[in-house]
Scaffold this motif. Structure first.
Motif, PDB file in Angstrom:
ATOM      1  N   ALA A  57     -55.315   8.934  -5.883  1.00 42.66           N
ATOM      2  CA  ALA A  57     -53.798   9.301  -6.208  1.00 42.66           C
ATOM      3  C   ALA A  57     -53.736   8.822  -8.081  1.00 42.66           C
ATOM      4  CB  ALA A  57     -52.951   8.096  -5.397  1.00 42.66           C
ATOM      5  N   THR A  58     -53.432   9.945  -7.848  1.00 44.33           N
ATOM      6  CA  THR A  58     -52.974   9.531 -10.348  1.00 44.33           C
ATOM      7  C   THR A  58     -51.523   9.845 -10.377  1.00 44.33           C
ATOM      8  OG1 THR A  58     -53.680  12.133 -10.281  1.00 44.33           O
ATOM      9  CG2 THR A  58     -55.075  10.977 -10.491  1.00 44.33           C
ATOM     10  N   TYR A  59     -51.056   9.845 -11.360  1.00 48.74           N
ATOM     11  CA  TYR A  59     -49.767   9.549 -11.920  1.00 48.74           C
ATOM     12  C   TYR A  59     -49.750   9.871 -13.262  1.00 48.74           C
ATOM     13  CZ  TYR A  59     -45.859   8.609 -14.637  1.00 48.74           C
ATOM     14  OH  TYR A  59     -44.582   8.505 -15.048  1.00 48.74           O
ATOM     15  N   ALA A  60     -48.968  10.848 -13.671  1.00 46.76           N
ATOM     16  CA  ALA A  60     -49.263  11.635 -14.894  1.00 46.76           C
ATOM     17  C   ALA A  60     -47.420  11.830 -15.479  1.00 46.76           C
ATOM     18  CB  ALA A  60     -49.658  13.081 -15.151  1.00 46.76           C
ATOM     19  N   GLY A  61     -47.289  11.326 -16.631  1.00 48.64           N
ATOM     20  CA  GLY A  61     -46.217  11.299 -17.159  1.00 48.64           C
ATOM     21  C   GLY A  61     -45.961  10.306 -18.232  1.00 48.64           C
ATOM     22  N   PRO A  62     -44.304   9.799 -18.822  1.00 50.41           N
ATOM     23  CA  PRO A  62     -43.648   8.610 -19.423  1.00 50.41           C
ATOM     24  C   PRO A  62     -44.631   7.618 -18.641  1.00 50.41           C
ATOM     25  CG  PRO A  62     -42.354  10.639 -19.180  1.00 50.41           C
ATOM     26  CD  PRO A  62     -43.066  11.305 -18.059  1.00 50.41           C
ATOM     27  N   ASP A  63     -44.224   6.477 -20.144  1.00 48.05           N
ATOM     28  CA  ASP A  63     -44.223   5.183 -19.490  1.00 48.05           C
ATOM     29  C   ASP A  63     -42.567   4.207 -18.915  1.00 48.05           C
ATOM     30  OD1 ASP A  63     -46.860   5.757 -19.980  1.00 48.05           O
ATOM     31  OD2 ASP A  63     -46.806   5.127 -22.431  1.00 48.05           O
ATOM     32  N   ARG A  64     -42.222   5.205 -19.949  1.00 48.81           N
ATOM     33  CA  ARG A  64     -40.700   4.540 -19.573  1.00 48.81           C
ATOM     34  C   ARG A  64     -39.887   5.753 -18.951  1.00 48.81           C
ATOM     35  NH1 ARG A  64     -36.965   2.097 -21.519  1.00 48.81           N
ATOM     36  NH2 ARG A  64     -36.758   0.096 -20.127  1.00 48.81           N
ATOM     37  N   VAL A  65     -38.889   5.774 -18.170  1.00 45.22           N
ATOM     38  CA  VAL A  65     -37.500   6.719 -17.274  1.00 45.22           C
ATOM     39  C   VAL A  65     -36.612   5.808 -16.830  1.00 45.22           C
ATOM     40  CG1 VAL A  65     -37.172   8.894 -16.107  1.00 45.22           C
ATOM     41  CG2 VAL A  65     -38.969   8.887 -17.406  1.00 45.22           C
ATOM     42  N   PRO A  66     -35.545   5.207 -17.874  1.00 45.75           N
ATOM     43  CA  PRO A  66     -34.986   4.538 -17.082  1.00 45.75           C
ATOM     44  C   PRO A  66     -33.570   5.180 -16.515  1.00 45.75           C
ATOM     45  CG  PRO A  66     -34.810   4.092 -19.429  1.00 45.75           C
ATOM     46  CD  PRO A  66     -35.818   4.946 -19.135  1.00 45.75           C
ATOM     47  N   MET A  67     -33.072   5.011 -15.201  1.00 50.21           N
ATOM     48  CA  MET A  67     -31.959   5.865 -14.941  1.00 50.21           C
ATOM     49  C   MET A  67     -31.414   5.130 -14.058  1.00 50.21           C
ATOM     50  SD  MET A  67     -34.326   8.656 -13.019  1.00 50.21           S
ATOM     51  CE  MET A  67     -32.777   8.883 -12.091  1.00 50.21           C
ATOM     52  N   ARG A  68     -30.080   5.113 -13.172  1.00 50.12           N
ATOM     53  CA  ARG A  68     -29.283   4.635 -12.672  1.00 50.12           C
ATOM     54  C   ARG A  68     -29.958   5.201 -11.700  1.00 50.12           C
ATOM     55  NH1 ARG A  68     -25.421   1.006 -13.082  1.00 50.12           N
ATOM     56  NH2 ARG A  68     -24.323   0.434 -11.199  1.00 50.12           N
ATOM     57  N   LEU A  69     -30.454   4.505 -10.507  1.00 56.58           N
ATOM     58  CA  LEU A  69     -30.657   4.512  -8.714  1.00 56.58           C
ATOM     59  C   LEU A  69     -30.533   3.910  -8.000  1.00 56.58           C
ATOM     60  CD1 LEU A  69     -33.790   3.462  -9.274  1.00 56.58           C
ATOM     61  CD2 LEU A  69     -34.222   6.276  -9.985  1.00 56.58           C
ATOM     62  N   ARG A  70     -30.997   4.255  -7.193  1.00 57.70           N
ATOM     63  CA  ARG A  70     -31.305   2.972  -6.060  1.00 57.70           C
ATOM     64  C   ARG A  70     -32.786   2.434  -5.929  1.00 57.70           C
ATOM     65  NH1 ARG A  70     -28.700   5.500  -0.545  1.00 57.70           N
ATOM     66  NH2 ARG A  70     -29.344   3.342   0.346  1.00 57.70           N
ATOM     67  N   PRO A  71     -33.287   1.632  -6.328  1.00 54.98           N
ATOM     68  CA  PRO A  71     -34.730   1.259  -6.438  1.00 54.98           C
ATOM     69  C   PRO A  71     -35.666   1.180  -4.784  1.00 54.98           C
ATOM     70  CG  PRO A  71     -33.570  -0.026  -7.764  1.00 54.98           C
ATOM     71  CD  PRO A  71     -32.604   0.809  -6.805  1.00 54.98           C
ATOM     72  N   VAL A  72     -35.240   0.462  -4.151  1.00 53.36           N
ATOM     73  CA  VAL A  72     -35.874   0.288  -2.952  1.00 53.36           C
ATOM     74  C   VAL A  72     -35.859   1.163  -1.962  1.00 53.36           C
ATOM     75  CG1 VAL A  72     -36.041  -0.601  -0.533  1.00 53.36           C
ATOM     76  CG2 VAL A  72     -35.142  -1.946  -3.411  1.00 53.36           C
ATOM     77  N   ALA A  73     -34.677   2.741  -1.871  1.00 59.08           N
ATOM     78  CA  ALA A  73     -34.984   4.177  -0.624  1.00 59.08           C
ATOM     79  C   ALA A  73     -35.169   5.161  -2.036  1.00 59.08           C
ATOM     80  CB  ALA A  73     -33.434   4.488  -1.317  1.00 59.08           C
ATOM     81  N   ILE A  74     -36.069   4.888  -3.283  1.00 57.17           N
ATOM     82  CA  ILE A  74     -36.359   6.248  -3.784  1.00 57.17           C
ATOM     83  C   ILE A  74     -37.748   5.762  -3.882  1.00 57.17           C
ATOM     84  CG2 ILE A  74     -37.617   6.606  -6.329  1.00 57.17           C
ATOM     85  CD1 ILE A  74     -35.188   7.974  -5.537  1.00 57.17           C
ATOM     86  N   LYS A  75     -38.402   4.482  -3.775  1.00 59.24           N
ATOM     87  CA  LYS A  75     -39.538   3.353  -3.375  1.00 59.24           C
ATOM     88  C   LYS A  75     -40.176   4.336  -2.419  1.00 59.24           C
ATOM     89  CE  LYS A  75     -42.712  -0.162  -4.139  1.00 59.24           C
ATOM     90  NZ  LYS A  75     -42.823  -1.415  -4.005  1.00 59.24           N
ATOM     91  N   ARG A  76     -39.731   3.747  -1.471  1.00 57.63           N
ATOM     92  CA  ARG A  76     -40.106   4.579  -0.245  1.00 57.63           C
ATOM     93  C   ARG A  76     -39.788   5.876   0.171  1.00 57.63           C
ATOM     94  NH1 ARG A  76     -34.625   3.306   3.299  1.00 57.63           N
ATOM     95  NH2 ARG A  76     -35.123   1.175   2.628  1.00 57.63           N
TER      96      ARG A  76
END
Length: 410
Positions: free
Chosen positions: A265-284
């Motif tokens: 698995a790899t990740y490509a993108g910005p180091d920080r993207v702050p935004m308003r969300l539901r972290p647990v749901a998005i992580k799931r």
């Protein structure tokens, strides 16, 4: 003709000539002095101009026209005056044509003020009618996204009040139905854990190692289905508050967890993207996408891109992909593809349903597409600000956590 005749006759016979020229429809009189009330009505200016075009001699007689005060009974009559060359006057009355009286306020400022008043009154009436309709539209949109029902104020015109009353009753019935079914499904799924554990314990006393292993595999599959079902149902009842979080950090953590488990698995993108969300749901949700990519595609490449007002998350793999005809069907709960869902890879058909549930409650979208090079790409678009939750008191939407309807309702 009356003016022409009396202008050529001696003064002593003009009164008699006027009576001779009079008819029931046209009465003429002659006098040396000017009439007491001069006939000059601006509303009759078009009629006077038309008469002067038909009879040019009237232009030199200072023709005046006006409307006589109507009698108690009978039609309204037209009165007129003509000034003869010797300074005497011929007056007449005739049947009045159908001419509308001039408005009382003919000046441009007064007309402009009247028009402005009409426009302002119209805007107030339109706002009074449309404001409850806008509240109703917002409430329908929020409830359609799965927000908790909020009673809509039953104000406005009678028809709008009836619509709001019907909508309140409808959302109450739907919410009660969804809550009852969700509670029942959650209870059944939770209670299944006990017999699964009892079967696992009894299987441990079997002498046949192969049979014991087969039973354990079946129980593992059943337990996975129960856990997935509970996770899906938790998405309907949990009340995680939305808050400011770093989406890039969440994705990096998920990729690191997959790598620690031995996955590619790899990740490509910005180091920080702050935004308003539901972290647990998005992580799931994103975790389900990464797990699917690893299980069915052999690897997972996660990409994060920023766009005006939104962010794009892409999860790609190099697997066999999904048949084009099934790209939409795989989002349905408990839908499984035989080619990619088996006991070896696991899967209950709820992973993508949970993804769609979470993304939709954030006001975003999720799409699947097969890559030309082979494999599947899942694109998730999330809004930086998502509104789900209707405030019936203020008539506005606010950023609140919400939930999707259960399987079959969305």
């Amino acid at each position: 003709m009356a003016a022409r005749v009396m202008g050529t006759l001696p003064e002593e016979v003009r009164e008699a000539a006027a009576r001779a020229l009079s008819t029931p429809a046209f009465e003429a009189t002659w006098s040396r002095s000017a009439p007491a009330a001069s006939a000059d009505d601006t509303a009759l200016t078009p009629l006077r101009e038309r008469l002067q075009r038909r009879a040019p001699d009237l232009a030199g007689l200072r023709l005046g026209l006006g409307l006589a005060a109507p009698p108690d009974e009978g039609p309204r009559r037209l009165q007129g005056t003509m000034h003869l060359a010797d300074a005497s006057w011929v007056s007449f009355t005739a049947e009045a044509p159908d001419v509308a009286p001039a408005p009382a306020h003919t000046s441009l400022p007064s007309l402009s003020a009247m028009a402005l008043g009409i426009v302002l009154a119209s805007l107030l009436v339109v706002q009074w009618i449309t404001k409850p309709l806008r509240r109703l539209a917002l409430a329908v949109e929020d409830f359609g996204r799965g927000a908790a029902p909020v009673p809509l104020p039953e104000t406005g015109p009678r028809e709008v009040q009836e619509a709001a009353r019907t909508f309140n009753a409808m959302q109450a019935r739907i919410h009660r139905l969804v809550a009852d079914r969700t509670q029942a499904l959650a209870a059944v799924s939770h209670d299944l854990r006990t017999p699964i554990q009892r079967l696992r314990l009894r299987a441990g006393f079997l002498d046949d190692a192969e049979a014991q292993r087969a039973i354990d595999d079946d129980l593992d599959e059943m337990e996975g289905m129960v856990e997935s079902t509970l996770a899906y149902l938790r998405g309907e009842t949990e009340s995680e508050e939305s808050r400011q979080a770093d989406l890039a950090a969440i994705l990096s953590t998920l990729v690191d967890d997959a790598t620690d488990r031995g996955a590619s698995a790899t990740y490509a993108g910005p180091d920080r993207v702050p935004m308003r969300l539901r972290p647990v749901a998005i992580k799931r949700a994103i975790g389900n996408l990464i797990d699917n990519a690893v299980k069915h595609g052999g690897n997972a490449r996660v990409t994060l891109e920023e766009a005006p007002g939104a962010v794009m998350v892409r999860v790609e793999d190099d697997g066999p992909g999904i048949p084009e005809a099934a790209l939409k069907a795989v989002f349905e709960p408990f839908h499984r593809l035989d080619a990619s869902r088996n006991r070896g890879t696991g899967g209950t058909g709820l992973g993508l349903a949970i993804v769609r549930q979470v993304v939709t409650t954030h006001g975003g979208t999720v799409t699947l597409a097969n890559r030309r090079e082979g494999g599947l790409v899942v694109t998730v678009q999330l809004l930086r600000q998502y509104a789900s939750g209707y405030d019936g008191k203020t008539g506005s939407s606010s950023v609140l956590p919400s939930s999707m309807p259960p399987p079959g309702m969305g």
